[in-house]
Scaffold this motif. Structure first.
Motif, PDB file in Angstrom:
ATOM      1  N   ILE A   1      10.257  -1.615 -12.214  1.00  0.00           N
ATOM      2  CA  ILE A   1       9.986  -3.006 -12.598  1.00  0.00           C
ATOM      3  C   ILE A   1      10.080  -3.149 -14.115  1.00  0.00           C
ATOM      4  O   ILE A   1      10.694  -4.089 -14.639  1.00  0.00           O
ATOM      5  N   ASN A   2       9.470  -2.207 -14.823  1.00  0.00           N
ATOM      6  CA  ASN A   2       9.439  -2.233 -16.282  1.00  0.00           C
ATOM      7  C   ASN A   2      10.853  -2.222 -16.876  1.00  0.00           C
ATOM      8  O   ASN A   2      11.115  -2.853 -17.904  1.00  0.00           O
ATOM      9  N   ARG A   3      11.770  -1.540 -16.248  1.00  0.00           N
ATOM     10  CA  ARG A   3      13.140  -1.438 -16.755  1.00  0.00           C
ATOM     11  C   ARG A   3      14.005  -2.638 -16.379  1.00  0.00           C
ATOM     12  O   ARG A   3      14.970  -2.954 -17.086  1.00  0.00           O
ATOM     13  N   LYS A   4      13.655  -3.312 -15.283  1.00  0.00           N
ATOM     14  CA  LYS A   4      14.539  -4.354 -14.755  1.00  0.00           C
ATOM     15  C   LYS A   4      13.999  -5.769 -14.880  1.00  0.00           C
ATOM     16  O   LYS A   4      14.756  -6.735 -14.750  1.00  0.00           O
ATOM     17  N   GLN A   5      12.679  -5.905 -15.097  1.00  0.00           N
ATOM     18  CA  GLN A   5      12.074  -7.235 -15.067  1.00  0.00           C
ATOM     19  C   GLN A   5      11.153  -7.446 -16.270  1.00  0.00           C
ATOM     20  O   GLN A   5      10.764  -6.493 -16.943  1.00  0.00           O
ATOM     21  N   SER A   6      10.803  -8.696 -16.500  1.00  0.00           N
ATOM     22  CA  SER A   6       9.839  -9.034 -17.549  1.00  0.00           C
ATOM     23  C   SER A   6       8.579  -9.557 -16.874  1.00  0.00           C
ATOM     24  O   SER A   6       8.511 -10.721 -16.467  1.00  0.00           O
ATOM     25  N   ARG A   7       7.586  -8.681 -16.717  1.00  0.00           N
ATOM     26  CA  ARG A   7       6.352  -9.034 -16.025  1.00  0.00           C
ATOM     27  C   ARG A   7       5.170  -8.503 -16.829  1.00  0.00           C
ATOM     28  O   ARG A   7       5.307  -7.548 -17.607  1.00  0.00           O
ATOM     29  N   HIS A   8       3.992  -9.099 -16.639  1.00  0.00           N
ATOM     30  CA  HIS A   8       2.762  -8.526 -17.189  1.00  0.00           C
ATOM     31  C   HIS A   8       2.116  -7.704 -16.081  1.00  0.00           C
ATOM     32  O   HIS A   8       1.714  -8.239 -15.042  1.00  0.00           O
ATOM     33  N   ILE A   9       2.013  -6.403 -16.311  1.00  0.00           N
ATOM     34  CA  ILE A   9       1.491  -5.471 -15.319  1.00  0.00           C
ATOM     35  C   ILE A   9       0.180  -4.901 -15.826  1.00  0.00           C
ATOM     36  O   ILE A   9       0.115  -4.353 -16.928  1.00  0.00           O
ATOM     37  N   ILE A  10      -0.875  -5.026 -15.023  1.00  0.00           N
ATOM     38  CA  ILE A  10      -2.163  -4.424 -15.354  1.00  0.00           C
ATOM     39  C   ILE A  10      -2.419  -3.294 -14.371  1.00  0.00           C
ATOM     40  O   ILE A  10      -2.432  -3.511 -13.154  1.00  0.00           O
ATOM     41  N   THR A  11      -2.587  -2.072 -14.889  1.00  0.00           N
ATOM     42  CA  THR A  11      -2.914  -0.935 -14.026  1.00  0.00           C
ATOM     43  C   THR A  11      -4.405  -0.644 -14.134  1.00  0.00           C
ATOM     44  O   THR A  11      -4.983  -0.727 -15.213  1.00  0.00           O
ATOM     45  N   ILE A  12      -5.003  -0.307 -13.004  1.00  0.00           N
ATOM     46  CA  ILE A  12      -6.429   0.028 -12.943  1.00  0.00           C
ATOM     47  C   ILE A  12      -6.513   1.414 -12.330  1.00  0.00           C
ATOM     48  O   ILE A  12      -6.156   1.608 -11.162  1.00  0.00           O
ATOM     49  N   GLU A  13      -6.963   2.402 -13.119  1.00  0.00           N
ATOM     50  CA  GLU A  13      -6.856   3.796 -12.698  1.00  0.00           C
ATOM     51  C   GLU A  13      -8.130   4.576 -12.987  1.00  0.00           C
ATOM     52  O   GLU A  13      -8.919   4.183 -13.840  1.00  0.00           O
ATOM     53  N   SER A  14      -8.285   5.676 -12.307  1.00  0.00           N
ATOM     54  CA  SER A  14      -9.431   6.569 -12.535  1.00  0.00           C
ATOM     55  C   SER A  14      -9.016   8.014 -12.253  1.00  0.00           C
ATOM     56  O   SER A  14      -9.197   8.507 -11.147  1.00  0.00           O
ATOM     57  N   PRO A  15      -8.491   8.713 -13.287  1.00  0.00           N
ATOM     58  CA  PRO A  15      -8.229   8.251 -14.658  1.00  0.00           C
ATOM     59  C   PRO A  15      -6.792   7.741 -14.792  1.00  0.00           C
ATOM     60  O   PRO A  15      -6.030   7.738 -13.816  1.00  0.00           O
ATOM     61  N   ILE A  16      -6.420   7.320 -16.020  1.00  0.00           N
ATOM     62  CA  ILE A  16      -5.024   6.985 -16.292  1.00  0.00           C
ATOM     63  C   ILE A  16      -4.203   8.261 -16.166  1.00  0.00           C
ATOM     64  O   ILE A  16      -4.544   9.301 -16.719  1.00  0.00           O
TER      65      ILE A  16
ATOM     66  N   ILE B   1       0.845  -1.195   0.000  1.00  0.00           N
ATOM     67  CA  ILE B   1       0.000   0.000   0.000  1.00  0.00           C
ATOM     68  C   ILE B   1       0.885   1.252   0.000  1.00  0.00           C
ATOM     69  O   ILE B   1       1.805   1.373   0.799  1.00  0.00           O
ATOM     70  N   ILE B   2       0.591   2.170  -0.924  1.00  0.00           N
ATOM     71  CA  ILE B   2       1.221   3.487  -0.941  1.00  0.00           C
ATOM     72  C   ILE B   2       0.138   4.480  -0.509  1.00  0.00           C
ATOM     73  O   ILE B   2      -0.857   4.662  -1.217  1.00  0.00           O
ATOM     74  N   ALA B   3       0.315   5.104   0.640  1.00  0.00           N
ATOM     75  CA  ALA B   3      -0.744   5.942   1.203  1.00  0.00           C
ATOM     76  C   ALA B   3      -0.227   7.335   1.533  1.00  0.00           C
ATOM     77  O   ALA B   3       0.967   7.613   1.493  1.00  0.00           O
ATOM     78  N   GLY B   4      -1.167   8.198   1.863  1.00  0.00           N
ATOM     79  CA  GLY B   4      -0.862   9.568   2.230  1.00  0.00           C
ATOM     80  C   GLY B   4      -2.084  10.422   2.014  1.00  0.00           C
ATOM     81  O   GLY B   4      -3.085   9.978   1.436  1.00  0.00           O
ATOM     82  N   PRO B   5      -2.053  11.661   2.460  1.00  0.00           N
ATOM     83  CA  PRO B   5      -3.174  12.563   2.202  1.00  0.00           C
ATOM     84  C   PRO B   5      -3.208  12.970   0.736  1.00  0.00           C
ATOM     85  O   PRO B   5      -2.323  12.601  -0.055  1.00  0.00           O
ATOM     86  N   THR B   6      -4.224  13.733   0.358  1.00  0.00           N
ATOM     87  CA  THR B   6      -4.325  14.233  -1.005  1.00  0.00           C
ATOM     88  C   THR B   6      -3.089  15.060  -1.354  1.00  0.00           C
ATOM     89  O   THR B   6      -2.569  15.800  -0.529  1.00  0.00           O
TER      90      THR B   6
ATOM     91  N   ILE C   1      -0.642  -6.279 -10.353  1.00  0.00           N
ATOM     92  CA  ILE C   1      -1.848  -5.465 -10.510  1.00  0.00           C
ATOM     93  C   ILE C   1      -1.642  -4.191  -9.706  1.00  0.00           C
ATOM     94  O   ILE C   1      -1.305  -4.241  -8.516  1.00  0.00           O
ATOM     95  N   THR C   2      -1.835  -3.046 -10.345  1.00  0.00           N
ATOM     96  CA  THR C   2      -1.766  -1.790  -9.604  1.00  0.00           C
ATOM     97  C   THR C   2      -3.146  -1.153  -9.595  1.00  0.00           C
ATOM     98  O   THR C   2      -3.835  -1.135 -10.618  1.00  0.00           O
TER      99      THR C   2
ATOM    100  N   VAL D   1       0.285  -7.030  -5.746  1.00  0.00           N
ATOM    101  CA  VAL D   1      -0.686  -5.949  -5.865  1.00  0.00           C
ATOM    102  C   VAL D   1      -0.128  -4.686  -5.212  1.00  0.00           C
ATOM    103  O   VAL D   1       0.224  -4.697  -4.026  1.00  0.00           O
ATOM    104  N   PHE D   2      -0.039  -3.618  -5.994  1.00  0.00           N
ATOM    105  CA  PHE D   2       0.285  -2.292  -5.469  1.00  0.00           C
ATOM    106  C   PHE D   2      -0.992  -1.466  -5.508  1.00  0.00           C
ATOM    107  O   PHE D   2      -1.715  -1.476  -6.508  1.00  0.00           O
ATOM    108  N   ALA D   3      -1.270  -0.725  -4.444  1.00  0.00           N
ATOM    109  CA  ALA D   3      -2.474   0.108  -4.413  1.00  0.00           C
ATOM    110  C   ALA D   3      -2.205   1.374  -3.633  1.00  0.00           C
ATOM    111  O   ALA D   3      -1.406   1.381  -2.697  1.00  0.00           O
TER     112      ALA D   3
END
Length: 367
Positions: A148-163, A128-133, A201-202, A225-227
């Motif tokens: 991660i993208n630069r150092k590893q080979s993984r399938h990453i799905i981001t879920i955002e509102s908005p991107i 969990i990455i947290a903090g105030p607004t 999953i983020t 999972v990162f959130a």
């Protein structure tokens, strides 16, 4: 829209992070955390409504009137990207526009504890990455995903509102999904990601009970999972998660599952640095055996003492220890450190810190 783009260009020239717009009201930008009024005439009602009309689709206008708030992304003519938030208040609809940096900052430029980057090497679990607004949560998470993208080979799905930050496929395959456009809800998207061969999953903002439960299930099913969450400290994060219980878990089972799947919590607050910018003061939890037991027993009030005790061995830390280190490394002034440390035991040690050597690595133990 050219008129809006002109205001955004002006915000950029002012080195602002946020632009505040409202009809018949002075225009403000936020610069290094402080709100500054611009020497410009207010927008007329006609100008303001034209901006809103150009920004929102029919569906978004309906959602704004139904839910009284809507968030979207916007790309200006100069290709800069922004997160735009519209909301109703006493005088009508207000707009807050935040600049999304063009480049994803490298982790080592964020002045975060080095051990935070250790989380990218996990195979599964919940971080969990947290903090105030406006505390830089999205930037921190984007930086970790970029690492991660630069150092590893993984399938990453981001879920955002908005991107917000747009990731390019470097060594990993990244699928970015936006709520309301590519999926209907966080809960559905998280459940779907578990069947879409996702390694990571983020989740852009974890707040509703159903989404929290789905995130825990995904982390418990061998996904990393990162959130992000809106919370002021680690205890608040844990209370939000454990109070999200529904019929899918009894409380003991939820605590047990959380204790085993939670890998870390980062809570950050941005404070003024000596150069006028801002740096993060960070409370950091790693799931040590002692922390595991405290979560199981819901003894969250004992967490701060455990973080402090684990400073050298596990690189955990309290907010006060972070402030102390920032001062010792001369990132923040004595006045700023005193203001934040005055209610802690470290305030008594402040005078002695300046006499110690500053030739240390960030996060090294205070001696």
């Amino acid at each position: 829209m050219k008129e809006l783009d002109d205001y955004l260009k002006l915000m950029s020239e002012e080195e602002g992070s946020d632009l505040h717009l409202r009809a018949n009201t002075p225009i403000f930008v936020r610069k290094h955390g402080k709100l500054v009024k611009l020497d410009l005439p207010p927008l007329t009602e006609t100008q303001y409504l034209a901006i809103i009309d150009s920004l929102l689709s029919k569906e978004q206008k309906e959602r704004l009137h139904r839910e009284k708030t809507v968030t979207l992304s916007y790309q200006a003519a100069n290709q800069a990207r922004y997160r735009i938030h519209l909301f109703f208040e006493m005088q009508g609809v207000s707009i807050v526009i935040r600049l999304i940096p063009e480049k994803i900052p490298r982790f080592d430029t964020l002045h975060l504890p080095k051990s935070v980057e250790d989380f990218i090497h996990l195979e599964s679990g919940l971080v969990i990455i947290a903090g105030p607004t406006n505390s830089g949560k999205s930037t921190t998470m984007a930086s970790l995903i970029d690492a991660i993208n630069r150092k590893q080979s993984r399938h990453i799905i981001t879920i955002e509102s908005p991107i917000e930050f747009v990731h390019k496929n470097i060594n990993s395959l990244i699928s970015q999904r936006e709520i309301g456009i590519h999926t209907l809800s966080y809960e559905r998207a998280i459940k779907a990601a578990m069947s879409e061969d996702a390694d990571i999953i983020t989740i852009g903002r974890l707040q509703h009970s159903a989404a929290i439960q789905s995130a825990i299930k995904a982390a418990n099913a061998d996904h990393l999972v990162f959130a992000t969450m809106d919370a002021n400290d680690i205890q608040e994060v844990l209370h939000q998660i454990t109070s999200s219980n529904n019929e899918n878990f009894d409380q003991h089972s939820l605590n047990k599952t959380l204790a085993s799947t939670l890998k870390g919590i980062v809570v950050q607050h941005l404070i003024e640095s000596v150069d006028g910018s801002r740096v993060p003061a960070v409370e950091l939890l790693k799931n040590t055996p002692h922390i595991h037991d405290l979560i199981m027993k819901e003894k969250f009030e004992e967490i701060p003492a455990a973080l402090e005790a684990g400073y050298q061995t596990y690189q955990t830390q309290t907010f006060y220890q972070s402030i102390r280190d920032l001062y010792r490394l001369e990132y923040i002034s004595e006045e700023t450190a005193t203001r934040h440390l005055k209610d802690s035991k470290y305030g008594l040690l402040l005078q002695g810190i300046r006499h110690l050597s500053h030739n240390i690595e960030f996060g090294e133990a205070f001696l």
